[in-house]
Design a protein around this motif. Structure first.
Motif, PDB file in Angstrom:
ATOM      1  N   GLY A  53     -40.731 -26.553 -68.736  1.00 62.03           N
ATOM      2  CA  GLY A  53     -41.963 -26.950 -68.077  1.00 62.03           C
ATOM      3  C   GLY A  53     -42.001 -28.239 -67.239  1.00 62.03           C
ATOM      4  O   GLY A  53     -42.574 -28.654 -66.569  1.00 62.03           O
ATOM      5  N   LYS A  54     -40.474 -28.801 -67.305  1.00 61.22           N
ATOM      6  CA  LYS A  54     -40.386 -30.017 -66.633  1.00 61.22           C
ATOM      7  C   LYS A  54     -39.944 -29.764 -65.157  1.00 61.22           C
ATOM      8  O   LYS A  54     -39.131 -28.934 -64.827  1.00 61.22           O
ATOM      9  N   PRO A  55     -40.917 -30.364 -64.328  1.00 63.32           N
ATOM     10  CA  PRO A  55     -40.776 -30.089 -62.772  1.00 63.32           C
ATOM     11  C   PRO A  55     -39.316 -30.731 -62.299  1.00 63.32           C
ATOM     12  O   PRO A  55     -38.924 -31.764 -62.800  1.00 63.32           O
ATOM     13  N   ARG A  56     -38.723 -29.888 -61.705  1.00 63.95           N
ATOM     14  CA  ARG A  56     -37.500 -30.237 -61.147  1.00 63.95           C
ATOM     15  C   ARG A  56     -37.618 -30.418 -59.365  1.00 63.95           C
ATOM     16  O   ARG A  56     -36.621 -31.146 -58.915  1.00 63.95           O
ATOM     17  N   CYS A  73     -26.754 -26.170 -60.539  1.00 57.19           N
ATOM     18  CA  CYS A  73     -27.661 -26.364 -61.923  1.00 57.19           C
ATOM     19  C   CYS A  73     -28.574 -27.141 -61.909  1.00 57.19           C
ATOM     20  O   CYS A  73     -28.868 -27.937 -60.919  1.00 57.19           O
ATOM     21  N   GLU A  74     -29.418 -27.375 -62.900  1.00 51.70           N
ATOM     22  CA  GLU A  74     -30.535 -28.335 -62.909  1.00 51.70           C
ATOM     23  C   GLU A  74     -30.238 -29.556 -62.549  1.00 51.70           C
ATOM     24  O   GLU A  74     -31.036 -30.277 -61.831  1.00 51.70           O
ATOM     25  N   HIS A 131     -29.491 -34.794 -56.739  1.00 51.95           N
ATOM     26  CA  HIS A 131     -29.299 -34.458 -55.139  1.00 51.95           C
ATOM     27  C   HIS A 131     -30.664 -34.314 -54.717  1.00 51.95           C
ATOM     28  O   HIS A 131     -30.602 -33.143 -53.868  1.00 51.95           O
ATOM     29  N   VAL A 132     -31.737 -34.866 -55.197  1.00 53.21           N
ATOM     30  CA  VAL A 132     -33.239 -34.307 -54.488  1.00 53.21           C
ATOM     31  C   VAL A 132     -33.373 -34.343 -53.044  1.00 53.21           C
ATOM     32  O   VAL A 132     -34.090 -33.468 -52.464  1.00 53.21           O
ATOM     33  N   ILE A 175     -51.825 -28.258 -61.628  1.00 52.17           N
ATOM     34  CA  ILE A 175     -51.115 -27.004 -60.908  1.00 52.17           C
ATOM     35  C   ILE A 175     -49.732 -26.529 -61.558  1.00 52.17           C
ATOM     36  O   ILE A 175     -49.408 -25.261 -61.919  1.00 52.17           O
ATOM     37  N   ILE A 176     -48.887 -27.608 -61.706  1.00 51.98           N
ATOM     38  CA  ILE A 176     -47.594 -27.176 -62.201  1.00 51.98           C
ATOM     39  C   ILE A 176     -47.583 -26.701 -63.741  1.00 51.98           C
ATOM     40  O   ILE A 176     -46.869 -25.763 -63.984  1.00 51.98           O
ATOM     41  N   ARG A 177     -48.541 -27.542 -64.398  1.00 53.02           N
ATOM     42  CA  ARG A 177     -48.679 -27.032 -65.852  1.00 53.02           C
ATOM     43  C   ARG A 177     -49.236 -25.516 -66.107  1.00 53.02           C
ATOM     44  O   ARG A 177     -48.548 -24.795 -66.633  1.00 53.02           O
TER      45      ARG A 177
END
Length: 185
Positions: free
Chosen positions: A12-15, A105-106, A112-113, A31-33
């Motif tokens: 559940g960690k937003p990336r 990958c994650e 590199h956001v 909303i993300i949760r």
């Protein structure tokens, strides 16, 4: 219209989160949760669309998602968007990221956001789909990388010029002193 694009891991960690409708930071986190809770409890063998949660707009909105390895890619959109079209868009996004990062990958999303956001902005802007051709997107990404590289090169030349300015100034002063001494004799 696409309301939000969310990417989070199995915990559940937003990336990555991109909202095309203004919400407060706290409301975005809710909303993300909620989206993670709705999507993560579903079995991988069931349909990849479901009604949006209460926070994102309820039955007027849909969540279209794909689960790849450790990441969920979720698009929150209204009823005017085709579910299959959005699934295809998710596929294009993942394949584009995969080409840019060579087996994405994650950690690529974390470190590199800026590049990921650029790729996303080439595909979707203001909640509307702009481009779905992966080759076009990759061409724009490569052009952007080339411009950034040229800019860094120019910046380093300027920096080198500024760094050597004191040395050149000292050399000029010494040359003037030498000229003055030669003129006196």
């Amino acid at each position: 219209m696409i309301k939000a694009i969310l990417v989070f891991n199995n915990h559940g960690k937003p990336r990555l989160s991109k909202f095309y409708v203004h919400y407060s930071e706290d409301f975005q986190q809710q909303i993300i949760r909620e989206t993670f809770q709705l999507v993560s409890k579903r079995d991988d063998s069931v349909c990849n669309f479901l009604e949006g949660g209460k926070l994102i707009g309820g039955s007027d909105f849909k969540l279209v998602y794909r689960h790849y390895a450790t990441l969920y890619f979720v698009f929150c959109c209204d009823s005017s968007e085709s579910e299959l079209g959005i699934l295809d868009l998710i596929q294009v996004l993942v394949e584009t990221l995969d080409k840019c990062f060579e087996n994405v990958c994650e950690l690529d999303l974390i470190f590199h956001v800026d590049k990921v956001q650029y790729i996303l902005s080439e595909m979707v802007m203001g909640g509307m789909v702009l481009e779905t051709n992966m080759n076009e997107i990759l061409m724009h990404v490569q052009t952007q990388q080339k411009l950034e590289k040229e800019e860094r090169g120019a910046a380093s030349l300027v920096k080198a010029g500024v760094a050597s300015a004191p040395t050149r100034a000292v050399a000029a002063v010494n040359q003037v002193k030498q000229s003055v001494q030669n003129a006196k004799f």
